[in-house]
Design a protein around this motif. Sequence first.
Motif, PDB file in Angstrom:
ATOM      1  N   LYS A 104       0.884  -1.256  -0.084  1.00  0.00           N
ATOM      2  CA  LYS A 104      -0.150   0.060   0.083  1.00  0.00           C
ATOM      3  C   LYS A 104       0.996   1.316  -0.040  1.00  0.00           C
ATOM      4  O   LYS A 104       0.643   2.115  -0.829  1.00  0.00           O
ATOM      5  CB  LYS A 104      -0.979  -0.124   1.096  1.00  0.00           C
ATOM      6  CG  LYS A 104      -2.390   0.066   1.067  1.00  0.00           C
ATOM      7  CD  LYS A 104      -3.102   0.232   2.360  1.00  0.00           C
ATOM      8  CE  LYS A 104      -3.176  -0.825   3.163  1.00  0.00           C
ATOM      9  NZ  LYS A 104      -3.681  -0.552   4.444  1.00  0.00           N
ATOM     10  N   PHE A 147       2.463   1.935  -3.350  1.00  0.00           N
ATOM     11  CA  PHE A 147       1.782   2.010  -4.296  1.00  0.00           C
ATOM     12  C   PHE A 147       1.190   3.962  -4.059  1.00  0.00           C
ATOM     13  O   PHE A 147       1.512   4.313  -5.048  1.00  0.00           O
ATOM     14  CB  PHE A 147       0.397   1.416  -4.053  1.00  0.00           C
ATOM     15  CG  PHE A 147      -0.862   1.854  -5.110  1.00  0.00           C
ATOM     16  CD1 PHE A 147      -1.967   2.553  -4.459  1.00  0.00           C
ATOM     17  CD2 PHE A 147      -0.840   1.166  -6.354  1.00  0.00           C
ATOM     18  CE1 PHE A 147      -3.000   2.621  -5.415  1.00  0.00           C
ATOM     19  CE2 PHE A 147      -1.886   1.774  -7.099  1.00  0.00           C
ATOM     20  CZ  PHE A 147      -2.776   2.611  -6.724  1.00  0.00           C
ATOM     21  N   LEU A 148       0.951   4.068  -2.817  1.00  0.00           N
ATOM     22  CA  LEU A 148       0.539   5.609  -2.610  1.00  0.00           C
ATOM     23  C   LEU A 148       1.918   6.437  -3.206  1.00  0.00           C
ATOM     24  O   LEU A 148       1.773   7.423  -3.705  1.00  0.00           O
ATOM     25  CB  LEU A 148       0.327   5.760  -1.206  1.00  0.00           C
ATOM     26  CG  LEU A 148      -0.991   5.158  -0.730  1.00  0.00           C
ATOM     27  CD1 LEU A 148      -1.350   5.436   0.479  1.00  0.00           C
ATOM     28  CD2 LEU A 148      -2.162   5.850  -1.580  1.00  0.00           C
ATOM     29  N   ASN A 180       2.172   6.565  -6.702  1.00  0.00           N
ATOM     30  CA  ASN A 180       1.213   7.728  -7.277  1.00  0.00           C
ATOM     31  C   ASN A 180       1.899   9.063  -7.155  1.00  0.00           C
ATOM     32  O   ASN A 180       1.651  10.010  -7.803  1.00  0.00           O
ATOM     33  CB  ASN A 180      -0.058   7.397  -6.597  1.00  0.00           C
ATOM     34  CG  ASN A 180      -0.926   8.586  -6.983  1.00  0.00           C
ATOM     35  OD1 ASN A 180      -1.399   8.758  -7.935  1.00  0.00           O
ATOM     36  ND2 ASN A 180      -1.465   9.178  -5.858  1.00  0.00           N
ATOM     37  N   TYR A 220      -7.915  -4.447   5.501  1.00  0.00           N
ATOM     38  CA  TYR A 220      -7.115  -4.087   4.425  1.00  0.00           C
ATOM     39  C   TYR A 220      -7.021  -2.467   4.292  1.00  0.00           C
ATOM     40  O   TYR A 220      -5.754  -1.854   4.279  1.00  0.00           O
ATOM     41  CB  TYR A 220      -7.269  -4.789   3.114  1.00  0.00           C
ATOM     42  CG  TYR A 220      -6.020  -4.267   2.064  1.00  0.00           C
ATOM     43  CD1 TYR A 220      -6.136  -3.289   1.268  1.00  0.00           C
ATOM     44  CD2 TYR A 220      -4.890  -5.062   2.016  1.00  0.00           C
ATOM     45  CE1 TYR A 220      -5.061  -3.245   0.356  1.00  0.00           C
ATOM     46  CE2 TYR A 220      -3.810  -4.930   1.222  1.00  0.00           C
ATOM     47  CZ  TYR A 220      -4.048  -3.908   0.429  1.00  0.00           C
ATOM     48  OH  TYR A 220      -3.103  -3.797  -0.594  1.00  0.00           O
ATOM     49  N   PHE A 221      -8.218  -2.045   4.155  1.00  0.00           N
ATOM     50  CA  PHE A 221      -8.121  -0.515   3.648  1.00  0.00           C
ATOM     51  C   PHE A 221      -8.476   0.492   5.095  1.00  0.00           C
ATOM     52  O   PHE A 221      -8.481   1.399   5.317  1.00  0.00           O
ATOM     53  CB  PHE A 221      -9.538  -0.204   3.077  1.00  0.00           C
ATOM     54  CG  PHE A 221      -9.289  -0.464   1.465  1.00  0.00           C
ATOM     55  CD1 PHE A 221      -9.807  -1.573   0.990  1.00  0.00           C
ATOM     56  CD2 PHE A 221      -8.269   0.224   0.972  1.00  0.00           C
ATOM     57  CE1 PHE A 221      -9.694  -1.895  -0.202  1.00  0.00           C
ATOM     58  CE2 PHE A 221      -7.825  -0.282  -0.586  1.00  0.00           C
ATOM     59  CZ  PHE A 221      -8.431  -1.144  -1.066  1.00  0.00           C
ATOM     60  N   GLY A 222      -8.718  -0.519   6.464  1.00  0.00           N
ATOM     61  CA  GLY A 222      -8.874   0.208   7.529  1.00  0.00           C
ATOM     62  C   GLY A 222     -10.074   0.972   7.554  1.00  0.00           C
ATOM     63  O   GLY A 222     -10.027   1.976   8.066  1.00  0.00           O
ATOM     64  N   VAL A 223     -11.215   0.262   7.048  1.00  0.00           N
ATOM     65  CA  VAL A 223     -12.642   1.055   7.290  1.00  0.00           C
ATOM     66  C   VAL A 223     -13.450   0.396   8.261  1.00  0.00           C
ATOM     67  O   VAL A 223     -13.219  -0.975   8.661  1.00  0.00           O
ATOM     68  CB  VAL A 223     -13.200   1.050   5.932  1.00  0.00           C
ATOM     69  CG1 VAL A 223     -12.558   2.185   4.973  1.00  0.00           C
ATOM     70  CG2 VAL A 223     -13.568  -0.080   5.099  1.00  0.00           C
ATOM     71  N   LEU A 259     -12.866   6.527   2.657  1.00  0.00           N
ATOM     72  CA  LEU A 259     -12.645   4.805   1.882  1.00  0.00           C
ATOM     73  C   LEU A 259     -11.392   4.166   2.676  1.00  0.00           C
ATOM     74  O   LEU A 259     -11.026   3.132   2.467  1.00  0.00           O
ATOM     75  CB  LEU A 259     -12.299   5.277   0.545  1.00  0.00           C
ATOM     76  CG  LEU A 259     -13.124   5.787  -0.435  1.00  0.00           C
ATOM     77  CD1 LEU A 259     -12.783   6.031  -1.712  1.00  0.00           C
ATOM     78  CD2 LEU A 259     -14.425   4.953  -0.677  1.00  0.00           C
ATOM     79  N   GLY A 260     -11.007   4.869   3.766  1.00  0.00           N
ATOM     80  CA  GLY A 260      -9.949   4.207   4.360  1.00  0.00           C
ATOM     81  C   GLY A 260      -8.436   4.879   3.857  1.00  0.00           C
ATOM     82  O   GLY A 260      -8.267   5.817   3.386  1.00  0.00           O
ATOM     83  N   SER A 261      -7.538   3.818   3.979  1.00  0.00           N
ATOM     84  CA  SER A 261      -6.062   4.265   3.814  1.00  0.00           C
ATOM     85  C   SER A 261      -5.867   4.620   2.423  1.00  0.00           C
ATOM     86  O   SER A 261      -4.831   5.335   1.892  1.00  0.00           O
ATOM     87  CB  SER A 261      -5.239   3.183   4.075  1.00  0.00           C
ATOM     88  OG  SER A 261      -5.414   1.815   3.520  1.00  0.00           O
ATOM     89  N   PHE A 262      -6.665   4.379   1.583  1.00  0.00           N
ATOM     90  CA  PHE A 262      -6.517   4.747  -0.118  1.00  0.00           C
ATOM     91  C   PHE A 262      -7.299   5.964  -0.180  1.00  0.00           C
ATOM     92  O   PHE A 262      -7.524   6.621  -1.372  1.00  0.00           O
ATOM     93  CB  PHE A 262      -6.859   3.623  -0.862  1.00  0.00           C
ATOM     94  CG  PHE A 262      -5.870   2.635  -1.134  1.00  0.00           C
ATOM     95  CD1 PHE A 262      -5.359   2.114  -0.197  1.00  0.00           C
ATOM     96  CD2 PHE A 262      -5.171   2.342  -2.335  1.00  0.00           C
ATOM     97  CE1 PHE A 262      -4.392   0.879  -0.179  1.00  0.00           C
ATOM     98  CE2 PHE A 262      -4.543   1.444  -2.531  1.00  0.00           C
ATOM     99  CZ  PHE A 262      -3.924   0.786  -1.524  1.00  0.00           C
ATOM    100  N   SER A 283      -6.817   9.362   0.009  1.00  0.00           N
ATOM    101  CA  SER A 283      -5.798  10.279  -0.737  1.00  0.00           C
ATOM    102  C   SER A 283      -5.668   9.967  -2.134  1.00  0.00           C
ATOM    103  O   SER A 283      -5.343  11.020  -2.746  1.00  0.00           O
ATOM    104  CB  SER A 283      -4.552  10.433  -0.062  1.00  0.00           C
ATOM    105  OG  SER A 283      -3.975   9.330  -0.193  1.00  0.00           O
TER     106      SER A 283
END
Lengths: 160, 475
Positions: free
Chosen positions: A93, A96-97, A100, A130-133, B43-46, B48
């Motif tokens: 992750k 990936f960021l 970007n 995974y996304f922390g939501v 949406l969480g860690s993504f 941004s």
Amino acid sequence: MAQEASSSTSSKTISLKTGDGEIFEIEASAAKQMKTVQRLIDDLGDDITIPLHNVFSKELPKIIEYYKKDITGEITKDFEAEFVKDLNDDEVKVLFLAANYLDANKLFEFLSQNIADRLESKSVEYVRKYFGVENDFTPEEESKLREERAWSFRGIKEDE
Amino acid sequence: MAMLLRKLRDSASSLKQRSTTSSSSSSSSSSRSHPSPPLPLPLGSFDSLPTELLLKIIRLLDPKQVAKLCIVCKSWRSLVSDNQLWAYFLQTYQPLHFDSILFSEINLTSGYPLPIFVNQTPRVSFKQVYGQRERVPPAVIIDGGSGYCKFGWNKDERPLGRTATFLEFGNVETPIYTRLRHFFGTVYGRMKVKPSSQPVVVSLPLCHYDDTNSAKASRHQLKEAICSALFDMNVPSVCALNQATLALFAANQTSGIVVNIGFQVTSVVPILNGKVMRKIGVEVVGLGALKLTGFLREQMQQSNIYFESLYTVRTLKEKLCYVAYDYEAELLKDTHASFEAVEGKFTLSKERFQTGEILFQPRLAGMRAMSLHHAIALCMDHCHSAELAGGSDWFKTIVLSGGSACLPGLAERLEKELHSLRPPYMSNGIRVIPPPHGADTAWFGAKLIGSLSTFPAPWCTTKKQFRQNKLNRIW
């Protein structure tokens, strides 16, 4: 594959400074592949240390490693598999960021596919982690959604 | 639909109004280089990441997995509900052509009467369409005619099998119950499936065309016989549609003139909004595939080309024949071509285009029938004089169907002839569409119905309804 036609920058190295203050060197031709870096070079000149506020010393070396291979044209499926083999989901992750932010297209595309591969066949709970939501559906809402999508659970063996 | 996409894009871009200098890990408040409205649940860690980039990853996933993402949380559900995303999945993962899906989902989902759109096409929720189409149960699709029958599944791209009805069963276009039972029984046997397990979409042959009471009664009798046979075999529900209408749907049209070159006759059928316009009149030319093959056989015999089986002649018709754009000019050309059939190698020359020519000059075959282009022009005249609410252009779309209608050059020649037969106010805008799915065009139209997101509900009659005499009489 052939090297780029020799220009005055082909053997030059660029200094990059991470958000946590560490400095790394990359070849100018590798820097070209990261459009954000190249833009900063164009603005600030190639003699100055380029500041990258949003990339840190943990991930930048990996990115540099990737593009080192790229400029020599040695990126293969095996290399890519090896590259992500020991990375956990968080590390991918972060990479990936960073890709970007750096506008590093090739690495970005590769990591997109890798993230998609990691998400494929995973359960809903796994994706949340995974996304922390947080799950903001009520139990009734969630069971209704699951029922409507029964077709998407058919025939797939979920990994946890 | 453009407006909906724009709205979705706008709401998505308000999610991405953050500079990339914010921290990459999830956090509630982060420094921003410019103020932006308070965000919905993240949406969480993504978070941004711009929505387009997230959607890029999502496109790499299997649509089943993406459907599950709706359950993650509310923000994810609205992210993956993006209409363009599901349009992409429909195009990529469904075997049907996307434009056929779009056509059928817009026009055919509620059954008869078909909706009429005056100015704008309605919006389609691709996500809903994708999900609902996944849930459609398997259905048997049978397109039977007096010559050949194609049968298969609604989920397949093409028929599973074919049978020569005229050889095996005799003329199935007669309401003889035992014959129909035998016919359908054989089809289900070949498909290796019980009739009671799934609904069936069956095509109704084009016969008894007139607008008279006796013809109407005959059509009704045939439809009753077909449905009785099927329901007695415990089929749960039946959708029976006219073969010409199915061919029209397969060409993604709801109105037009269908020219069906059948086994024994050719029918010219005007259809407006999915309904056969019998009051306008169906033209019939007594020329069909059988006659074409017969004519080729005679020509071959006259040229002393020896063959053993009529099957060879039929194959040569399919492989070597075509329609000349200019018959007289074609006669002067060298048109030799060969084909390796089962029996051996055959070489034909002018037989190749003389066969199709009998559609335009029936006297070449010693027939006193009307030529095909005259029959179509006549039908167009009747459509024009009827001055129906559909406007003056609906009958200018001409769809060809039937195996013999696949002859190369047929559509172009027909367009040419129609333009020369009628003045511009009639001929301007004429479009002749060759069979969009070859010899399986009507089968494909039936498959379209059997794959609709709303199938079987608005199109099928159940056994109970049939017994209670609630047969849908529009066909």
